[in-house]
Design a protein around this motif. Structure first.
Motif, short mmCIF file in Angstrom:
data_model
loop_
_atom_site.label_atom_id
_atom_site.label_comp_id
_atom_site.label_asym_id
_atom_site.label_seq_id
_atom_site.Cartn_x
_atom_site.Cartn_y
_atom_site.Cartn_z
N PRO A 136 -5.41 3.10 3.89
CA PRO A 136 -4.40 4.27 4.10
C PRO A 136 -3.36 3.77 5.10
CG PRO A 136 -6.76 4.63 4.46
CD PRO A 136 -6.84 3.09 4.29
N SER A 137 -3.26 3.07 5.86
CA SER A 137 -2.24 2.77 6.82
C SER A 137 -1.12 1.60 6.23
CB SER A 137 -2.69 2.14 8.20
OG SER A 137 -3.56 0.82 7.95
N VAL A 138 -1.59 1.13 5.06
CA VAL A 138 -0.95 0.11 4.55
C VAL A 138 -0.45 0.48 3.01
CG1 VAL A 138 -0.69 -2.30 3.60
CG2 VAL A 138 -1.61 -1.49 5.59
N GLY A 139 -1.20 1.20 2.29
CA GLY A 139 -0.97 1.43 0.90
C GLY A 139 -1.70 0.60 -0.03
N MET A 140 -1.45 0.11 -1.23
CA MET A 140 -1.98 -0.77 -2.28
C MET A 140 -1.90 -2.19 -1.88
SD MET A 140 -3.71 1.17 -4.19
CE MET A 140 -4.09 -0.33 -5.18
N VAL A 141 -3.04 -2.57 -1.67
CA VAL A 141 -2.91 -4.17 -1.39
C VAL A 141 -3.66 -4.92 -2.42
CG1 VAL A 141 -3.74 -6.07 0.27
CG2 VAL A 141 -3.16 -3.50 1.26
N THR A 142 -2.94 -6.11 -2.69
CA THR A 142 -3.43 -7.03 -3.86
C THR A 142 -3.82 -8.20 -3.04
OG1 THR A 142 -1.61 -5.99 -5.33
CG2 THR A 142 -2.70 -8.25 -5.99
N ARG A 195 -10.99 -3.54 -6.50
CA ARG A 195 -11.22 -3.23 -7.93
C ARG A 195 -10.50 -4.47 -8.73
NH1 ARG A 195 -14.10 0.50 -6.30
NH2 ARG A 195 -14.40 2.14 -7.50
N MET A 196 -11.03 -5.06 -9.55
CA MET A 196 -10.57 -6.29 -10.41
C MET A 196 -9.53 -5.86 -10.89
SD MET A 196 -13.84 -8.39 -11.46
CE MET A 196 -13.02 -9.84 -11.78
N GLY A 218 -6.86 -2.93 -3.76
CA GLY A 218 -7.34 -1.81 -2.99
C GLY A 218 -6.36 -0.88 -2.31
N TYR A 219 -6.83 0.05 -1.98
CA TYR A 219 -5.80 0.99 -1.26
C TYR A 219 -6.32 0.92 0.62
CZ TYR A 219 -3.42 5.23 0.34
OH TYR A 219 -2.59 6.05 0.94
#
Length: 301
Positions: free
Chosen positions: A190-196, A146-147, A187-188
């Motif tokens: 699963p193995s990392v979490g939130m990524v920018t 998402r933006m 975005g999310y």
């Protein structure tokens, strides 16, 4: 009637070479509306000195009004944002439109052109810039990033670190400073979490690469530019991947010319913000033309 025919003939003969390409003559007849639309989009992109280039998507309407020496042309255009930053020398015709997973913007523009004996000019354009994909579209791609606002704190911190990494790892002679953040997605995983996922643009300065002082960017036509992307998560900030664009003028000079501030620090940026009909912090909005720029008042003597 004869006067209009003579005016149209003279317009074709006297049309300046830098106004339109020879294969796209703009006339005062509806059959040349495609040429008029392409001319309008080139004008919009030339004055869009931040963010990404836009490409014609659709001509939604047109109206021609005959005048004594030509005509006025009103166009309703739908534009789509491309992958090409405005510093990219590639022709917009060769730029790809962004996919849904990349976010991006769309614009609906009203453009007024004047066709006269000496050529074609754009007298006004007003655009509404919005996300290219609606919430319903994104429902079809729930896993798409998402933006986020261009000043998103996580993105700003990631970009600051990425700029340092770029200057440490590059072979450039000069230090490259941040020109602007072009786009931010998150975005999310699963193995990392939130990524920018920020995209950002760098500009060459006059400072040596290892300089620690405040560096002044070179003039736009004298500077190399780098369009970069990185990602940031709880695992840290990755080294940026960048595409480097050469300077338009690399002639050796004893003293580099001094230019004004970038668009975001200019009076034009403030005027643009105040005159926009809608704002979205995740987008680089297309500014109205012409801009009513308020000049600084001089102190009384």
């Amino acid at each position: 009637m004869l006067a209009h025919l003579l005016a149209a003939l003279l317009a074709c003969v006297l049309l300046p070479a830098d106004a339109v390409t020879p294969t796209e003559d703009i006339t005062c007849h509806h059959f040349s509306v495609g040429a008029a639309a392409n001319f309008a989009v080139r004008h919009i992109d030339e004055h869009h000195q931040h963010g990404y280039k836009f490409k014609l998507g659709e001509i939604q309407g047109n109206k021609y009004e005959q005048t004594a020496d030509g005509c006025n042309i009103d166009l309703q255009l739908a534009l789509r944002e491309t992958r090409c930053h405005f510093t990219n020398p590639k022709a917009v015709e060769d730029c790809e439109v962004l996919e849904m997973s990349e976010g991006g913007a769309a614009a609906t523009c009203t453009v007024v052109l004047r066709r006269h004996l000496s050529g074609t000019t754009v007298t006004r354009h007003q655009c509404t810039t919005t996300p290219a994909h609606s919430s319903d579209d994104m429902m079809m791609c729930p896993d798409c990033p998402r933006m986020r606002p261009l000043n998103d704190p996580a993105a700003v911190m990631a970009v600051q670190e990425a700029v340092q990494k770029y200057n440490q790892e590059s072979n450039n002679q000069h230090y490259f400073a941040l020109l602007e953040i072009g786009r931010v997605l998150s975005g999310y995983i699963p193995s990392v979490g939130m990524v920018t996922y920020p995209k950002f643009i760098l500009v060459e300065t006059n400072c040596p690469k290892d300089s620690r002082v405040a560096c002044t960017p070179r003039c736009p036509h004298r500077a190399q530019h780098a369009v970069c992307s990185t990602s940031s998560s709880k695992k840290g900030v990755k080294s940026p991947q960048c595409e480097l664009f050469p300077a338009k003028d690399s002639t050796a000079l004893e003293v580099e010319p001094q230019c004004g501030s970038s668009f975001h620090q200019s009076p034009e940026a403030a005027a643009c913000t105040s005159q926009l009909t809608n704002t979205d912090p995740a987008l680089h909005q297309i500014c109205p033309f012409p801009l009513a720029v308020q000049l600084p008042q001089q102190e009384a003597l």
